[in-house]
Write a protein that holds these residues in place. Structure first.
Motif, PDB file in Angstrom:
ATOM      1  N   ALA A 100       0.809  -1.299  -0.032  1.00 56.47           N
ATOM      2  CA  ALA A 100       0.040   0.053   0.080  1.00 56.47           C
ATOM      3  C   ALA A 100       1.073   1.355  -0.093  1.00 56.47           C
ATOM      4  O   ALA A 100       0.282   2.454  -0.317  1.00 56.47           O
ATOM      5  N   GLY A 101       2.080   1.105   0.309  1.00 56.78           N
ATOM      6  CA  GLY A 101       2.892   2.390   0.239  1.00 56.78           C
ATOM      7  C   GLY A 101       3.078   3.272   1.408  1.00 56.78           C
ATOM      8  O   GLY A 101       2.451   2.826   2.528  1.00 56.78           O
ATOM      9  N   PHE A 102       3.396   4.443   1.331  1.00 60.48           N
ATOM     10  CA  PHE A 102       3.417   5.363   2.322  1.00 60.48           C
ATOM     11  C   PHE A 102       1.972   5.793   3.111  1.00 60.48           C
ATOM     12  O   PHE A 102       1.161   6.049   2.100  1.00 60.48           O
ATOM     13  N   GLU A 103       1.732   6.269   4.154  1.00 59.39           N
ATOM     14  CA  GLU A 103       0.776   6.345   4.699  1.00 59.39           C
ATOM     15  C   GLU A 103       0.868   7.971   5.624  1.00 59.39           C
ATOM     16  O   GLU A 103      -0.167   8.561   5.366  1.00 59.39           O
ATOM     17  N   ASP A 104       1.865   8.267   5.970  1.00 56.82           N
ATOM     18  CA  ASP A 104       2.041   9.559   6.571  1.00 56.82           C
ATOM     19  C   ASP A 104       3.366  10.106   6.990  1.00 56.82           C
ATOM     20  O   ASP A 104       4.378   9.459   6.875  1.00 56.82           O
ATOM     21  N   PHE A 105       3.743  11.213   6.864  1.00 59.30           N
ATOM     22  CA  PHE A 105       4.956  11.685   7.100  1.00 59.30           C
ATOM     23  C   PHE A 105       4.917  13.395   7.630  1.00 59.30           C
ATOM     24  O   PHE A 105       4.234  14.148   7.300  1.00 59.30           O
ATOM     25  N   GLU A 106       5.952  13.314   8.770  1.00 58.92           N
ATOM     26  CA  GLU A 106       5.850  14.591   9.336  1.00 58.92           C
ATOM     27  C   GLU A 106       7.451  14.660   9.322  1.00 58.92           C
ATOM     28  O   GLU A 106       8.244  14.010   9.697  1.00 58.92           O
TER      29      GLU A 106
ATOM     30  N   GLY B  43       5.690   3.913   7.328  1.00 60.61           N
ATOM     31  CA  GLY B  43       5.849   3.419   5.833  1.00 60.61           C
ATOM     32  C   GLY B  43       5.916   1.912   6.134  1.00 60.61           C
ATOM     33  O   GLY B  43       5.311   1.491   7.085  1.00 60.61           O
ATOM     34  N   GLU B  44       5.920   1.277   5.051  1.00 60.16           N
ATOM     35  CA  GLU B  44       5.907   0.050   4.770  1.00 60.16           C
ATOM     36  C   GLU B  44       7.036  -0.791   4.342  1.00 60.16           C
ATOM     37  O   GLU B  44       7.479  -0.174   3.445  1.00 60.16           O
ATOM     38  N   TYR B  45       7.213  -2.090   4.623  1.00 56.48           N
ATOM     39  CA  TYR B  45       8.371  -2.965   4.108  1.00 56.48           C
ATOM     40  C   TYR B  45       7.698  -3.697   3.242  1.00 56.48           C
ATOM     41  O   TYR B  45       6.402  -4.340   3.393  1.00 56.48           O
ATOM     42  N   ASP B  46       8.152  -4.073   2.095  1.00 60.68           N
ATOM     43  CA  ASP B  46       7.952  -4.618   0.842  1.00 60.68           C
ATOM     44  C   ASP B  46       8.027  -6.247   1.356  1.00 60.68           C
ATOM     45  O   ASP B  46       7.322  -7.185   1.173  1.00 60.68           O
TER      46      ASP B  46
ATOM     47  N   ARG C 276       9.403   4.215  -0.680  1.00 62.22           N
ATOM     48  CA  ARG C 276      10.757   4.960  -1.177  1.00 62.22           C
ATOM     49  C   ARG C 276      10.443   6.001  -2.290  1.00 62.22           C
ATOM     50  O   ARG C 276      11.114   7.109  -1.878  1.00 62.22           O
ATOM     51  N   ASP C 277       9.443   6.042  -2.872  1.00 65.76           N
ATOM     52  CA  ASP C 277       9.111   7.091  -3.800  1.00 65.76           C
ATOM     53  C   ASP C 277       8.749   8.567  -2.966  1.00 65.76           C
ATOM     54  O   ASP C 277       9.152   9.581  -3.142  1.00 65.76           O
ATOM     55  N   PHE C 278       7.832   8.118  -1.668  1.00 61.11           N
ATOM     56  CA  PHE C 278       7.212   9.455  -0.929  1.00 61.11           C
ATOM     57  C   PHE C 278       8.496   9.831  -0.195  1.00 61.11           C
ATOM     58  O   PHE C 278       8.637  11.162  -0.044  1.00 61.11           O
ATOM     59  N   LEU C 279       9.419   9.017   0.281  1.00 60.35           N
ATOM     60  CA  LEU C 279      10.572   9.729   0.790  1.00 60.35           C
ATOM     61  C   LEU C 279      11.392  10.583  -0.150  1.00 60.35           C
ATOM     62  O   LEU C 279      11.916  11.577   0.247  1.00 60.35           O
ATOM     63  N   SER C 280      11.585   9.979  -1.318  1.00 58.44           N
ATOM     64  CA  SER C 280      12.429  10.954  -2.441  1.00 58.44           C
ATOM     65  C   SER C 280      11.771  12.088  -2.625  1.00 58.44           C
ATOM     66  O   SER C 280      12.332  12.978  -3.012  1.00 58.44           O
ATOM     67  N   ASP C 281      10.319  11.837  -2.891  1.00 58.87           N
ATOM     68  CA  ASP C 281       9.429  13.330  -3.311  1.00 58.87           C
ATOM     69  C   ASP C 281       9.723  14.251  -2.263  1.00 58.87           C
ATOM     70  O   ASP C 281       9.471  15.452  -2.255  1.00 58.87           O
TER      71      ASP C 281
ATOM     72  N   ASP D  52      20.449   3.999   2.516  1.00 53.27           N
ATOM     73  CA  ASP D  52      20.039   4.820   1.397  1.00 53.27           C
ATOM     74  C   ASP D  52      19.676   3.952   0.178  1.00 53.27           C
ATOM     75  O   ASP D  52      19.321   4.350  -1.031  1.00 53.27           O
ATOM     76  N   GLU D  53      19.805   2.456   0.432  1.00 54.79           N
ATOM     77  CA  GLU D  53      19.288   1.810  -0.683  1.00 54.79           C
ATOM     78  C   GLU D  53      17.907   1.242  -0.465  1.00 54.79           C
ATOM     79  O   GLU D  53      17.272   0.434  -1.220  1.00 54.79           O
ATOM     80  N   GLY D  54      17.107   1.695   0.568  1.00 54.37           N
ATOM     81  CA  GLY D  54      15.954   1.099   0.987  1.00 54.37           C
ATOM     82  C   GLY D  54      15.640   0.099   1.822  1.00 54.37           C
ATOM     83  O   GLY D  54      14.660  -0.463   1.775  1.00 54.37           O
TER      84      GLY D  54
END
Length: 418
Positions: free
Chosen positions: A242-248, A255-258, A292-297, A309-311
């Motif tokens: 489901a990916g990222f849920e929340d970020f402050e 976040g989630e592990y795959d 990973r995309d949310f962190l990068s964005d 840094d490799e996720g």
């Protein structure tokens, strides 16, 4: 003497004054006729904990508390010669609500082994598989902690091969939950907790005991010489991605592990009144593409919390401990070392490494037994260096006020098993 030492002396004096012989343990049989039976029992573990952390003032983890670490009740029974079931709940106050622990049905009528279905311990870490009532230290070390990639109890199906004196084999598939927290790899069961997301887990364990099998209990009460070597592993795969849920920006994100892979080797030795245990575990947890995309964005490109840094969250855990009965079957001295070593350091919400030292714990203690593990008093003193994760004075798992700080803890626990 400093405040910590004075308090510790006061607690020890109080313990010596109040210590008294405790009841023997056997459970209470309510019904027994032929192959049918019904038994109830429980476990009480009042614990005093004194924490002395480097941090001071508001937000410090220093303090003390006296609380019920565990207050468990179980009911178990047999319907036939081959069908056994148990339900166990914990009313201890390290969580807000009562927690269901073991809740499973076991069928042992197979010629090649037995099948177990329900909520149970995953066949991985020997220290986790060893009951909390049969530990040498008051608390389990990092190799038995669900915050550091140890699956703990999960809902699933477990197969255990037919008993053998030399090899013991167990494997299962589980529906395992994880917390949305990149500061750790925290497995939880949907029965006893509230995981944020789930995945399928495949786990197995092989034990080699060349001198004959022996119980999953730490310490030695005049035992025959026994040695065991265990190989264990698991693979968990995210169902939802489901990916990222929340970020402050000023806190650790959710976040989630795959996927999560765990591999471990552990060993145990018993001889006379001497015992020793050791374990090494490797965990590799990879975040989802969405996380990973949310962190990068959001400009966080160098990982966060346990993630590099490799996720990936890659780390090792280590443990070695030993004990010797100073007074046979009555007074035991124990000592040990455990550690958590992150592959690429611990990072804050901006991706900056704020601690790249190994989390190290040096422990020593005394255990007095009234009736082996069924009735005992335990004293453990732990010296923590560069601590990343710990428990506060009332047993709640916390991120210390200062990541990587030193933190010493005194544990005093009474135990009565019914």
């Amino acid at each position: 003497m400093n405040r910590f030492q004075l308090r510790a002396m006061g607690v020890l004096a109080g313990a010596a004054f109040t210590a008294m012989p405790m009841l023997a343990s056997a459970g209470i049989t309510l019904y027994e006729e032929g192959n049918k039976s019904l038994e109830i029992g429980g476990r009480l573990q009042p614990q005093y904990r004194l924490v002395d952390a480097d941090s001071e003032g508001e937000g410090s983890d220093s303090g003390d508390d006296f609380f019920l670490r565990r207050m468990r009740f179980y009911i178990e029974g047999t319907l036939t010669e081959n069908i056994y079931g148990i339900w166990q709940v914990d009313f201890g106050d390290t969580s807000e609500d009562p927690e269901v622990k073991d809740a499973f049905i076991n069928y042992s009528g197979l010629s090649a082994g037995e099948i177990q279905v329900g909520n149970m311990k995953v066949p991985y870490s020997r220290e986790l598989l060893t009951s909390s009532k049969r530990q040498q230290f008051v608390e389990r070390t990092v190799v038995g902690d669900h915050n550091f990639g140890v699956p703990d109890r999960q809902i699933g199906i477990l197969y255990t091969a037919a008993p053998s004196d030399v090899f013991q084999v167990a494997a299962g598939v589980f529906n395992a939950g994880l917390e949305s927290d990149l500061d750790k790899v925290d497995f939880e069961s949907r029965v006893s907790g509230d995981p944020d997301y789930f995945g399928k887990m495949f786990a197995g364990r092989i034990d080699f005991t060349p001198l004959g099998g022996f119980k999953l209990a730490q310490g030695a009460f005049g035992e025959e010489t026994k040695f065991g070597l265990g190989l264990n592993g698991f693979y968990w795969d995210n169902d939802s991605d489901a990916g990222f849920e929340d970020f402050e920006a000023d806190s650790s994100p959710e976040g989630e592990y795959d996927s999560v892979t765990g591999l471990g080797v552990d060993a145990a030795f018993r001889s006379g009144y001497f015992s020793a245990d050791a374990a090494i575990q490797y965990t590799n947890a990879e975040v989802t593409d969405g996380t990973r995309d949310f962190l990068s964005d959001n400009g966080v490109t160098d990982g966060i919390g346990f993630v590099n840094d490799e996720g990936d969250a890659k780390f090792m855990t280590y443990m070695v401990k030993a004990g010797y009965m100073i007074v046979p079957s009555k007074l035991e001295f124990t000592a040990g070392f455990s550690a958590l070593d992150l592959d690429d350091g611990y990072r804050d919400a901006d991706g900056t490494i704020i601690s790249d030292d190994m989390d190290k714990r040096y422990s020593a203690g005394l255990n007095y037994f009234f009736n082996k593990h069924d009735a005992k008093i335990q004293l453990t003193y732990e010296i923590g260096r560069d601590v990343l994760y710990a428990n506060d004075a009332n047993g709640q798992v916390i991120n210390p006020a200062g990541i990587g700080e030193d933190q010493n803890t005194l544990f005093l626990q009474f135990q009565q098993v019914l």
